[in-house]
Enzyme design. Sequence first.
Site, PDB file in Angstrom:
ATOM      1  N   TYR A 122       0.828  -1.199   0.000  1.00 15.31           N
ATOM      2  CA  TYR A 122       0.000   0.000   0.000  1.00 15.31           C
ATOM      3  C   TYR A 122       0.863   1.249   0.000  1.00 15.31           C
ATOM      4  O   TYR A 122       2.082   1.186   0.156  1.00 15.31           O
ATOM      5  CB  TYR A 122      -0.963   0.010   1.193  1.00 15.31           C
ATOM      6  CG  TYR A 122      -0.320   0.285   2.537  1.00 15.31           C
ATOM      7  CD1 TYR A 122       0.505  -0.648   3.148  1.00 15.31           C
ATOM      8  CD2 TYR A 122      -0.527   1.506   3.191  1.00 15.31           C
ATOM      9  CE1 TYR A 122       1.094  -0.388   4.381  1.00 15.31           C
ATOM     10  CE2 TYR A 122       0.055   1.773   4.422  1.00 15.31           C
ATOM     11  CZ  TYR A 122       0.860   0.825   5.018  1.00 15.31           C
ATOM     12  OH  TYR A 122       1.457   1.082   6.222  1.00 15.31           O
TER      13      TYR A 122
ATOM     14  N   ARG B 187       8.486   4.255  -4.492  1.00 16.54           N
ATOM     15  CA  ARG B 187       8.452   3.321  -3.355  1.00 16.54           C
ATOM     16  C   ARG B 187       7.438   2.209  -3.603  1.00 16.54           C
ATOM     17  O   ARG B 187       7.675   1.046  -3.263  1.00 16.54           O
ATOM     18  CB  ARG B 187       8.140   4.072  -2.058  1.00 16.54           C
ATOM     19  CG  ARG B 187       8.256   3.159  -0.836  1.00 16.54           C
ATOM     20  CD  ARG B 187       8.124   3.916   0.459  1.00 16.54           C
ATOM     21  NE  ARG B 187       6.799   4.496   0.631  1.00 16.54           N
ATOM     22  CZ  ARG B 187       6.459   5.305   1.634  1.00 16.54           C
ATOM     23  NH1 ARG B 187       7.372   5.639   2.550  1.00 16.54           N
ATOM     24  NH2 ARG B 187       5.244   5.788   1.730  1.00 16.54           N
TER      25      ARG B 187
ATOM     26  N   ARG C 144      -6.934 -20.903  -0.943  1.00 18.17           N
ATOM     27  CA  ARG C 144      -5.912 -20.607   0.060  1.00 18.17           C
ATOM     28  C   ARG C 144      -4.756 -21.599   0.019  1.00 18.17           C
ATOM     29  O   ARG C 144      -4.951 -22.798   0.253  1.00 18.17           O
ATOM     30  CB  ARG C 144      -6.524 -20.605   1.460  1.00 18.17           C
ATOM     31  CG  ARG C 144      -5.524 -20.137   2.507  1.00 18.17           C
ATOM     32  CD  ARG C 144      -6.047 -20.208   3.927  1.00 18.17           C
ATOM     33  NE  ARG C 144      -5.021 -19.758   4.874  1.00 18.17           N
ATOM     34  CZ  ARG C 144      -3.993 -20.506   5.259  1.00 18.17           C
ATOM     35  NH1 ARG C 144      -3.859 -21.724   4.803  1.00 18.17           N
ATOM     36  NH2 ARG C 144      -3.077 -20.017   6.090  1.00 18.17           N
TER      37      ARG C 144
ATOM     38  N   HIS D 272      -0.148 -21.181   0.443  1.00 18.82           N
ATOM     39  CA  HIS D 272       0.895 -20.172   0.626  1.00 18.82           C
ATOM     40  C   HIS D 272       1.627 -19.726  -0.638  1.00 18.82           C
ATOM     41  O   HIS D 272       1.841 -18.540  -0.823  1.00 18.82           O
ATOM     42  CB  HIS D 272       1.919 -20.643   1.667  1.00 18.82           C
ATOM     43  CG  HIS D 272       1.454 -20.489   3.083  1.00 18.82           C
ATOM     44  ND1 HIS D 272       0.353 -21.158   3.575  1.00 18.82           N
ATOM     45  CD2 HIS D 272       1.923 -19.741   4.101  1.00 18.82           C
ATOM     46  CE1 HIS D 272       0.175 -20.832   4.842  1.00 18.82           C
ATOM     47  NE2 HIS D 272       1.114 -19.968   5.196  1.00 18.82           N
TER      48      HIS D 272
ATOM     49  N   LYS E 194       6.424  -1.848   1.998  1.00 16.63           N
ATOM     50  CA  LYS E 194       5.230  -1.237   2.612  1.00 16.63           C
ATOM     51  C   LYS E 194       4.060  -2.191   2.414  1.00 16.63           C
ATOM     52  O   LYS E 194       3.233  -2.025   1.520  1.00 16.63           O
ATOM     53  CB  LYS E 194       4.969   0.148   2.008  1.00 16.63           C
ATOM     54  CG  LYS E 194       4.028   0.995   2.886  1.00 16.63           C
ATOM     55  CD  LYS E 194       4.105   2.447   2.501  1.00 16.63           C
ATOM     56  CE  LYS E 194       3.105   3.291   3.262  1.00 16.63           C
ATOM     57  NZ  LYS E 194       3.302   3.318   4.708  1.00 16.63           N
TER      58      LYS E 194
ATOM     59  N   GLU F 271      12.788   2.616  13.689  1.00 19.38           N
ATOM     60  CA  GLU F 271      11.797   3.623  13.287  1.00 19.38           C
ATOM     61  C   GLU F 271      10.648   3.561  14.277  1.00 19.38           C
ATOM     62  O   GLU F 271      10.684   2.779  15.224  1.00 19.38           O
ATOM     63  CB  GLU F 271      11.310   3.339  11.856  1.00 19.38           C
ATOM     64  CG  GLU F 271      10.661   1.974  11.709  1.00 19.38           C
ATOM     65  CD  GLU F 271      10.245   1.622  10.280  1.00 19.38           C
ATOM     66  OE1 GLU F 271      10.271   2.501   9.405  1.00 19.38           O
ATOM     67  OE2 GLU F 271       9.874   0.456  10.067  1.00 19.38           O
TER      68      GLU F 271
ATOM     69  N   LEU G 180      11.221   1.349   6.750  1.00 14.46           N
ATOM     70  CA  LEU G 180      10.603   1.870   5.543  1.00 14.46           C
ATOM     71  C   LEU G 180      11.346   3.139   5.124  1.00 14.46           C
ATOM     72  O   LEU G 180      11.671   3.980   5.967  1.00 14.46           O
ATOM     73  CB  LEU G 180       9.135   2.203   5.805  1.00 14.46           C
ATOM     74  CG  LEU G 180       8.370   2.576   4.547  1.00 14.46           C
ATOM     75  CD1 LEU G 180       8.121   1.333   3.699  1.00 14.46           C
ATOM     76  CD2 LEU G 180       7.059   3.242   4.891  1.00 14.46           C
TER      77      LEU G 180
HETATM   78  N1  PMP Z   1       7.904   3.771   8.814  1.00 14.25           N
HETATM   79  C1  PMP Z   1       6.751   3.081   8.840  1.00 14.25           C
HETATM   80  C2  PMP Z   1       6.746   1.693   9.396  1.00 14.25           C
HETATM   81  C3  PMP Z   1       5.573   3.673   8.359  1.00 14.25           C
HETATM   82  O1  PMP Z   1       4.419   2.983   8.371  1.00 14.25           O
HETATM   83  C4  PMP Z   1       5.612   5.003   7.873  1.00 14.25           C
HETATM   84  C5  PMP Z   1       4.351   5.667   7.404  1.00 14.25           C
HETATM   85  N2  PMP Z   1       4.063   5.318   6.068  1.00 14.25           N
HETATM   86  C6  PMP Z   1       6.844   5.675   7.858  1.00 14.25           C
HETATM   87  C7  PMP Z   1       7.970   5.023   8.331  1.00 14.25           C
HETATM   88  C8  PMP Z   1       6.955   7.087   7.317  1.00 14.25           C
HETATM   89  O2  PMP Z   1       6.938   7.073   5.911  1.00 14.25           O
HETATM   90  P1  PMP Z   1       6.300   8.306   5.097  1.00 14.25           P
HETATM   91  O3  PMP Z   1       7.099   9.518   5.418  1.00 14.25           O
HETATM   92  O4  PMP Z   1       6.437   7.894   3.673  1.00 14.25           O
HETATM   93  O5  PMP Z   1       4.874   8.410   5.533  1.00 14.25           O
END
Ligand code: PMP
Length: 292
Positions: free
Chosen positions: A31, A50, A102, A104, A149, A187, A211
Amino acid sequence: APCHLDGRWLPLNQAQVSVLDRGFLFGDGVYEVIPVYGGRLFRFDEHMARLAHSLDAVRIANPHSRDGWLTLLRELVARELAHSGQGDQLAYLQITRGVAPRSHPMPTGLTPTVFAMSQPHQPPGADQRREGVACVTARDFRWERGDIKTTSLLGGVMARQIAADHGAAETILLRDSGHGHGLTVTEGSSSNVWAVLDGALIGVPPSHHTLAGIRIELLRELCEEEGIACHLRPIAESELTIADEILISSAGREVLPVTRLDGEPVGHGALRGKPGPVYARLHAAYERAKLE
Ligand code: PMP
């Protein structure tokens, strides 16, 4: 509110997918969340790059070209604007591998399920900007492909709930660096994390554990404009406790100051527990960038 599902426009509360959708059964999808300011998609190309990375990593073919996405998302934003009157939105798009019995392994030849919605964006309120937010720290128990993501978000949901249980806004995650340096910041549960040390903004270098937030490059550019030194290098757990400022960034939260960490005020002297000057400058620069 309007939404888009598999090429059709329909009200959000009427959109339905099969229970055999692999997004439902496996979280087998990816997403994006793209901010919209004044009806305009913010940093669209960066989000598309991304998205392409996430799709490649999980071997789902991109269902649209860049221009195809742009057309779809512009229409989505226009429809939401007509519906809510709000030009500031958060556009959400999701692609799952599709519907199949279903099992895997990744089936071939599926038609991916494509879904998009956009909702009015409430940026952080004046109180959060004035007071900052509280965060807690926790071990990063998520998987090792945080660079994707994916809609498989149970790790992030569980991580965020630790903050929620403490009345805090975000959980800052720490992982063993594996180099004998102890725990370092990866993060937040849904944000990137920054520390101000010796006047410089420090962010976490990209890796499979985090991310690549679209706001990482943005804040680097804003630092450049502002003449603030900015480096990407590991942030040790111990550095969070001595940092002058801590910030988080994400599409929804933009950039926010963290003024309490694990119940203790962040920073030093008169600014202890208060948003700092680097935050103030970056927030002002961010507001200007929105208008470009
Ligand atoms: N890390 C994670 C795990 C996230 O879910 C997000 C939000 N999308 C971010 C970092 C920040 O990324 P962005 O600046 O693209 O929203």
